[in-house]
Write a protein that holds these residues in place. Structure first.
Motif, short mmCIF file in Angstrom:
data_model
loop_
_atom_site.label_atom_id
_atom_site.label_comp_id
_atom_site.label_asym_id
_atom_site.label_seq_id
_atom_site.Cartn_x
_atom_site.Cartn_y
_atom_site.Cartn_z
N VAL A 36 8.37 1.93 -11.61
CA VAL A 36 8.25 0.66 -12.27
C VAL A 36 7.45 0.07 -11.85
CG1 VAL A 36 9.01 -1.09 -13.46
CG2 VAL A 36 10.37 0.84 -13.98
N LEU A 37 6.05 -0.54 -12.13
CA LEU A 37 5.15 -1.58 -11.47
C LEU A 37 4.96 -3.02 -11.97
CD1 LEU A 37 2.76 -1.96 -9.57
CD2 LEU A 37 1.30 -0.74 -11.76
N GLY A 38 5.17 -3.92 -10.69
CA GLY A 38 5.48 -4.51 -11.41
C GLY A 38 4.09 -5.67 -11.04
N VAL A 39 3.66 -6.58 -12.02
CA VAL A 39 2.68 -7.49 -10.91
C VAL A 39 2.68 -8.62 -9.80
CG1 VAL A 39 0.07 -8.26 -11.05
CG2 VAL A 39 1.24 -6.22 -12.71
N VAL A 40 2.70 -9.35 -8.72
CA VAL A 40 2.97 -10.40 -8.91
C VAL A 40 2.85 -11.35 -8.98
CG1 VAL A 40 2.26 -11.85 -6.66
CG2 VAL A 40 2.51 -9.64 -5.98
N GLY A 41 2.75 -12.79 -9.22
CA GLY A 41 3.15 -13.99 -10.06
C GLY A 41 3.73 -13.17 -12.05
N LYS A 42 3.64 -11.68 -11.80
CA LYS A 42 3.43 -12.15 -13.66
C LYS A 42 5.64 -11.34 -13.84
CE LYS A 42 -0.62 -10.73 -15.31
NZ LYS A 42 -1.44 -9.84 -15.86
N GLU A 43 5.59 -10.88 -14.79
CA GLU A 43 7.06 -10.18 -15.44
C GLU A 43 7.58 -8.30 -15.03
OE1 GLU A 43 8.88 -11.16 -19.36
OE2 GLU A 43 7.80 -12.50 -18.55
N LEU A 112 12.61 -9.85 -14.48
CA LEU A 112 12.51 -9.91 -13.40
C LEU A 112 11.47 -10.89 -13.58
CD1 LEU A 112 13.33 -10.18 -10.41
CD2 LEU A 112 12.21 -8.62 -10.15
N LYS A 113 11.64 -12.09 -13.20
CA LYS A 113 10.22 -13.23 -13.48
C LYS A 113 9.73 -14.01 -11.68
CE LYS A 113 12.81 -15.32 -17.37
NZ LYS A 113 13.33 -16.47 -17.88
N ASN A 114 8.04 -13.80 -12.44
CA ASN A 114 7.45 -13.97 -11.32
C ASN A 114 7.87 -13.56 -9.77
OD1 ASN A 114 5.76 -16.18 -9.74
ND2 ASN A 114 7.12 -17.42 -9.25
N VAL A 115 7.20 -12.04 -9.81
CA VAL A 115 7.26 -11.25 -9.15
C VAL A 115 6.71 -11.37 -7.63
CG1 VAL A 115 6.73 -9.14 -8.94
CG2 VAL A 115 7.78 -9.66 -11.23
N VAL A 116 6.91 -11.09 -6.59
CA VAL A 116 6.84 -11.47 -5.60
C VAL A 116 6.82 -10.44 -4.64
CG1 VAL A 116 7.70 -13.79 -5.64
CG2 VAL A 116 8.94 -12.27 -4.30
N VAL A 117 6.01 -10.29 -3.52
CA VAL A 117 6.05 -8.65 -2.31
C VAL A 117 6.95 -8.97 -2.13
CG1 VAL A 117 4.84 -7.61 -0.96
CG2 VAL A 117 3.74 -9.47 -1.68
N SER A 118 8.01 -9.63 -1.86
CA SER A 118 9.49 -9.05 -1.37
C SER A 118 10.59 -8.24 -2.28
CB SER A 118 10.13 -10.24 -0.33
OG SER A 118 10.90 -11.21 -1.78
N ASP A 119 9.97 -8.51 -3.50
CA ASP A 119 10.92 -7.69 -4.76
C ASP A 119 10.59 -6.35 -4.82
OD1 ASP A 119 11.62 -10.01 -5.64
OD2 ASP A 119 10.38 -9.95 -6.87
N LYS A 120 9.50 -5.55 -4.26
CA LYS A 120 9.29 -4.04 -4.20
C LYS A 120 10.43 -3.53 -3.33
CE LYS A 120 6.40 -0.90 -1.65
NZ LYS A 120 5.89 0.06 -2.53
N GLY A 121 11.00 -2.46 -3.68
CA GLY A 121 11.84 -2.02 -3.16
C GLY A 121 13.15 -1.23 -4.53
N ALA A 143 2.10 -4.28 -6.78
CA ALA A 143 1.10 -4.51 -6.16
C ALA A 143 0.30 -6.40 -6.87
CB ALA A 143 0.72 -3.12 -7.08
N ALA A 144 -0.98 -6.76 -6.54
CA ALA A 144 -1.57 -8.39 -7.04
C ALA A 144 -3.10 -7.30 -6.82
CB ALA A 144 -0.95 -8.86 -5.88
N GLN A 145 -3.42 -8.16 -7.58
CA GLN A 145 -5.19 -8.22 -7.69
C GLN A 145 -5.72 -9.72 -7.80
OE1 GLN A 145 -6.96 -6.14 -9.47
NE2 GLN A 145 -9.15 -7.75 -9.56
N GLY A 146 -6.91 -9.66 -6.51
CA GLY A 146 -6.56 -10.62 -5.34
C GLY A 146 -8.09 -11.07 -7.03
N ASN A 147 -8.30 -12.29 -6.00
CA ASN A 147 -9.18 -13.09 -6.86
C ASN A 147 -11.02 -12.43 -6.59
OD1 ASN A 147 -10.22 -13.45 -4.01
ND2 ASN A 147 -10.21 -15.86 -4.55
N GLU A 148 -12.04 -13.03 -7.43
CA GLU A 148 -13.22 -11.72 -6.99
C GLU A 148 -13.85 -11.91 -6.00
OE1 GLU A 148 -15.35 -14.12 -9.45
OE2 GLU A 148 -14.76 -13.59 -11.63
N SER A 149 -14.20 -10.90 -5.36
CA SER A 149 -14.85 -11.04 -4.04
C SER A 149 -15.67 -11.92 -4.04
CB SER A 149 -15.01 -9.66 -3.87
OG SER A 149 -16.35 -8.75 -3.95
N ALA A 150 -16.84 -12.15 -3.11
CA ALA A 150 -17.95 -13.55 -3.14
C ALA A 150 -18.86 -12.44 -1.36
CB ALA A 150 -17.98 -14.69 -2.53
#
Length: 305
Positions: A36-43, A112-121, A143-150
């Motif tokens: 299962v794939l969870g995105v950081v900050g989401k559920e 699981l709400k507000n996924v964080v990196v430490s939830d991986k496992g 996984a987490a999508q970073g902000n726009e690159s510059a």
């Protein structure tokens, strides 16, 4: 009479075994084969579904995170406790949720709400119902999508121009690719750093030097292979910015040097005038207060004796 009693006992035992067999045959957790794939900050929902149309309200469900040396009980649902069936670990307080209206239908999944990196496992969903028990392992990837690159111009590096590409908030470590105007990977040397923050996310800093005569259109692409997404920024550097090709660079340097020389000369002249004026004022004051100063010196001399 004894034979009738024995016969009845045998029938009851057979019936009991058939019921147990029926329960075991009807109740089974559908295995989860894919992570299962969870995105950081989401559920995210960790699936745990019984292959049954209906189950007893007294079901006990435990979700546990498997650790390297110690397992962590995330949350528990106890159907026998009607008033307060859910018990959360303090570390997950407010972040877990059962679909309680669907538990009697066999949906024992965990939200699981507000996924964080430490939830991986890996998580174990263990289910107990009367004399029946089963469990399933669910693999959670994060996984987490970073902000726009510059892309920024850092300044001159020898005869070239330094460029830096920055972005924040990636997981796992992303790949950074520098491209030219045709979308081809550039041949310049690239130095990339992935700095992991306290939250486990990565900040990306990648640098390269653009030489004169190169393809002046530069793109910085940051790729997350897990999410299959990318961020890209583009910049166009004109030839006029290069010190070796700029027609006004020499004139600019000459003007700058002359301006600094004039400012230094004026400052030196003002300093000389100020020093001369201070000396004249000091001489006049000494002449006027000569007797007073000599008297003070003498008084000091007496006190020392």
């Amino acid at each position: 009479m004894a034979s009738r009693f024995q016969h009845a006992m045998i029938l009851h035992i057979i019936l009991f075994l058939q019921i147990v067999h029926l329960i075991k045959g009807q109740l089974r957790i559908i295995p989860s084969y894919e992570p299962v794939l969870g995105v950081v900050g989401k559920e995210v929902v960790l699936p745990c579904q019984l292959e049954a149309k209906a189950i007893s309200e007294g079901v006990l469900v435990q979700w546990t995170l498997i650790g390297n040396s110690l397992n962590t009980e995330v949350t528990t649902y106890d159907g026998k406790n009607a008033q307060n069936p859910v018990k959360e670990n303090k570390a997950y307080l407010g972040r877990t949720n059962f679909f309680q209206s669907e538990i009697n239908k066999g949906n024992l999944s965990l939200q699981l709400k507000n996924v964080v990196v430490s939830d991986k496992g890996k998580y174990i969903c263990s289910v107990s119902l009367e004399n029946w028990y089963d469990e399933v392992v669910v693999d959670l990837d994060v996984a987490a999508q970073g902000n726009e690159s510059a892309v920024h111009l850092d300044g001159y590096v020898d005869q070239g121009i330094g460029l830096t590409c920055k972005s924040h908030g990636w997981f796992p470590q992303p790949e950074v690719i520098w491209l030219d105007s045709k979308g081809q990977i550039r041949k310049e040397k690239v130095v990339t750093q992935n700095l992991q923050t306290s939250s486990g996310l990565f900040d990306v800093v990648s640098s390269m030097t653009l030489e004169p005569g190169s393809d002046m259109e530069v793109s910085c692409r940051i790729v997350n292979d897990v999410l299959n997404t990318a961020c890209e920024s583009r910049i166009l550097v004109l030839d006029v910015f290069f010190p070796s090709t700029s027609p006004w660079m020499t004139a600019f340097l000459v003007i700058t040097f002359c301006t600094m020389a004039v400012i230094a000369a004026i400052g030196y002249k003002l300093k000389i005038n100020c020093t001369r004026r201070q000396k004249e004022e000091t001489t006049d004051e000494l002449k006027k207060g000569k007797y007073f100063l000599s008297s003070i010196n003498r008084c000091d001399h007496r006190e020392q004796i």
